[in-house]
Motif scaffolding. Structure first.
Motif, PDB file in Angstrom:
ATOM      1  N   ILE A 177       0.909  -1.364   0.107  1.00  0.00           N
ATOM      2  CA  ILE A 177       0.464  -0.143   0.181  1.00  0.00           C
ATOM      3  C   ILE A 177       1.082   1.374   0.005  1.00  0.00           C
ATOM      4  O   ILE A 177       0.172   2.533   0.172  1.00  0.00           O
ATOM      5  N   SER A 178       2.193   1.132  -0.223  1.00  0.00           N
ATOM      6  CA  SER A 178       3.258   2.075  -0.418  1.00  0.00           C
ATOM      7  C   SER A 178       2.822   2.355  -1.506  1.00  0.00           C
ATOM      8  O   SER A 178       1.846   2.515  -2.319  1.00  0.00           O
ATOM      9  N   PRO A 179       3.344   4.545  -1.727  1.00  0.00           N
ATOM     10  CA  PRO A 179       3.259   5.268  -2.477  1.00  0.00           C
ATOM     11  C   PRO A 179       4.070   4.101  -4.067  1.00  0.00           C
ATOM     12  O   PRO A 179       3.129   4.669  -5.213  1.00  0.00           O
ATOM     13  N   GLY A 180       4.766   3.807  -3.924  1.00  0.00           N
ATOM     14  CA  GLY A 180       5.954   3.474  -4.291  1.00  0.00           C
ATOM     15  C   GLY A 180       5.170   2.447  -5.258  1.00  0.00           C
ATOM     16  O   GLY A 180       4.473   1.930  -6.883  1.00  0.00           O
ATOM     17  N   VAL A 181       4.508   1.884  -4.448  1.00  0.00           N
ATOM     18  CA  VAL A 181       3.812   0.705  -5.272  1.00  0.00           C
ATOM     19  C   VAL A 181       2.173   0.980  -5.702  1.00  0.00           C
ATOM     20  O   VAL A 181       1.740   0.423  -7.085  1.00  0.00           O
ATOM     21  N   GLN A 182       1.360   1.905  -5.697  1.00  0.00           N
ATOM     22  CA  GLN A 182       0.374   2.287  -5.637  1.00  0.00           C
ATOM     23  C   GLN A 182       0.784   2.887  -7.302  1.00  0.00           C
ATOM     24  O   GLN A 182       0.577   2.455  -8.163  1.00  0.00           O
ATOM     25  N   ASN A 183       2.027   3.777  -7.059  1.00  0.00           N
ATOM     26  CA  ASN A 183       2.040   4.109  -8.728  1.00  0.00           C
ATOM     27  C   ASN A 183       2.610   2.641  -9.328  1.00  0.00           C
ATOM     28  O   ASN A 183       1.965   3.128 -11.018  1.00  0.00           O
ATOM     29  N   GLU A 184       3.456   2.032  -9.194  1.00  0.00           N
ATOM     30  CA  GLU A 184       3.389   0.761 -10.271  1.00  0.00           C
ATOM     31  C   GLU A 184       2.116   0.081 -10.060  1.00  0.00           C
ATOM     32  O   GLU A 184       1.838   0.057 -11.832  1.00  0.00           O
ATOM     33  N   PHE A 185       1.135  -0.370 -10.054  1.00  0.00           N
ATOM     34  CA  PHE A 185      -0.480  -0.544 -10.250  1.00  0.00           C
ATOM     35  C   PHE A 185      -0.946   0.699 -11.228  1.00  0.00           C
ATOM     36  O   PHE A 185      -1.625   0.006 -12.053  1.00  0.00           O
ATOM     37  N   ILE A 186      -0.666   1.794 -10.868  1.00  0.00           N
ATOM     38  CA  ILE A 186      -1.405   2.953 -11.666  1.00  0.00           C
ATOM     39  C   ILE A 186      -1.110   3.025 -12.634  1.00  0.00           C
ATOM     40  O   ILE A 186      -1.460   2.893 -14.262  1.00  0.00           O
ATOM     41  N   HIS A 187       0.379   2.691 -13.278  1.00  0.00           N
ATOM     42  CA  HIS A 187       1.019   2.491 -14.334  1.00  0.00           C
ATOM     43  C   HIS A 187       0.962   0.429 -14.958  1.00  0.00           C
ATOM     44  O   HIS A 187       0.885   1.023 -16.493  1.00  0.00           O
ATOM     45  N   ILE A 188       0.866  -0.005 -14.613  1.00  0.00           N
ATOM     46  CA  ILE A 188       0.777  -1.331 -15.023  1.00  0.00           C
ATOM     47  C   ILE A 188      -0.941  -1.509 -15.962  1.00  0.00           C
ATOM     48  O   ILE A 188      -1.539  -1.834 -17.003  1.00  0.00           O
ATOM     49  N   MET A 189      -1.918  -0.847 -15.282  1.00  0.00           N
ATOM     50  CA  MET A 189      -3.017  -0.629 -15.596  1.00  0.00           C
ATOM     51  C   MET A 189      -3.536   0.628 -16.694  1.00  0.00           C
ATOM     52  O   MET A 189      -3.999   0.077 -17.177  1.00  0.00           O
ATOM     53  N   ALA A 190      -2.557   1.166 -16.904  1.00  0.00           N
ATOM     54  CA  ALA A 190      -2.825   2.208 -17.535  1.00  0.00           C
ATOM     55  C   ALA A 190      -2.543   1.582 -18.475  1.00  0.00           C
ATOM     56  O   ALA A 190      -2.611   2.199 -20.258  1.00  0.00           O
ATOM     57  N   SER A 191      -1.012   1.319 -19.029  1.00  0.00           N
ATOM     58  CA  SER A 191      -0.978  -0.056 -20.046  1.00  0.00           C
ATOM     59  C   SER A 191      -1.222  -0.549 -20.488  1.00  0.00           C
ATOM     60  O   SER A 191      -1.716  -0.398 -22.019  1.00  0.00           O
ATOM     61  N   THR A 192      -2.520  -1.159 -19.890  1.00  0.00           N
ATOM     62  CA  THR A 192      -3.447  -2.303 -20.441  1.00  0.00           C
ATOM     63  C   THR A 192      -4.541  -1.300 -21.084  1.00  0.00           C
ATOM     64  O   THR A 192      -4.959  -1.557 -21.877  1.00  0.00           O
TER      65      THR A 192
END
Length: 260
Positions: A177-192
């Motif tokens: 739930i850290s900000p870095g992990v949040q950004n990583e999930f956002i980038h993965i979903m954005a790419s999809t």
């Protein structure tokens, strides 16, 4: 060494295969596979040593090794491993295997809730961050929409309740739930999402490109890229015009001036 070494005759004349016996052509020696895997005995026969067994004129050594207590224990462990691989499709004990599967399922459930929380906030165009992102923050602090949503979910959901309780008691534990992990999930979903949009655009017969220049927070010029296309659904027999935002193109200062 002949093929007869791999079989032994019972009292009734039936031949039984010595499944535990293997032969190494490179070392020209025979080994007991189950003793090599499991034996911890200090008194080892040549069948479980590095050099192996090569005394072909002393076949009685095979019978002595087969009847040894250490060999019978190793053979039992080897057959248990074979049964687990056949029935449970795993090399670990049944209880340990179930524990690992339970742990994997727990993290799948946690990640599913975190991903859906991020997806909901981004879809509603809401910021994830707060003034103080910490589960230990007092009631007057704004922990942000994401952590607030997770805390709200924990009130009704036992999976998140247990996960957040673990994080609060162990601040350095794995949390996702850290900000870095949040950004990583956002980038993965954005790419999809971007890939799915591009696939739909490529299928369209008619489309157009729209660009608009606007400065970002650092006062750098950026161009928004939007594609307007005709989406035809042949199954539902519907036609509609869609606009999809694909992202920003950041320009250098001299390029921005020429664009304007």
């Amino acid at each position: 060494m002949s093929s007869n070494w791999f079989k032994r005759k019972l009292a009734n004349g039936e031949a039984v295969t010595r499944s535990w016996l293997v032969y190494s052509p490179s070392k020209k020696s025979a080994y007991c596979i189950c003793c090599l895997l499991y034996s911890r005995s200090e008194h080892q026969s040549t069948l479980q040593q590095e050099g192996g067994f090569s005394q072909w004129k002393a076949p009685e050594r095979m019978t002595v090794h087969k009847n040894a207590k250490n060999h019978r224990e190793c053979f039992t462990l080897w057959k248990e491993l074979e049964r687990n691989l056949t029935e449970k499709k795993g090399i670990l004990g049944v209880e340990l295997q179930l524990q690992i599967e339970k742990e994997k399922q727990k993290w799948r459930d946690i990640l599913m809730r975190i991903l859906h929380g991020i997806k909901y906030l981004t879809k509603q165009n809401l910021a994830l961050r707060g003034h103080r992102e910490s589960l230990q923050a007092d009631g007057n602090s704004n922990v942000g929409n994401f952590l607030g949503l997770m805390k709200f979910l924990a009130v009704f959901d036992p999976v998140m309740r247990e996960h957040l309780a673990l994080i609060e008691s162990h601040p350095y534990a794995l949390s996702y739930i850290s900000p870095g992990v949040q950004n990583e999930f956002i980038h993965i979903m954005a790419s999809t999402v971007r890939k799915n949009l591009l696939d739909s655009i490529k299928k369209a017969k008619y489309y157009g490109l729209l660009f608009d220049s606007t400065p970002d927070q650092a006062h750098r010029e950026q161009i928004s890229e939007v594609v307007r296309f005709v989406d035809i659904d042949f199954e539902r027999k519907t036609v509609c015009v869609r606009e999809s935002f694909l992202g920003f193109l950041h320009l250098r200062q001299k390029d921005a001036a020429s664009f304007v």
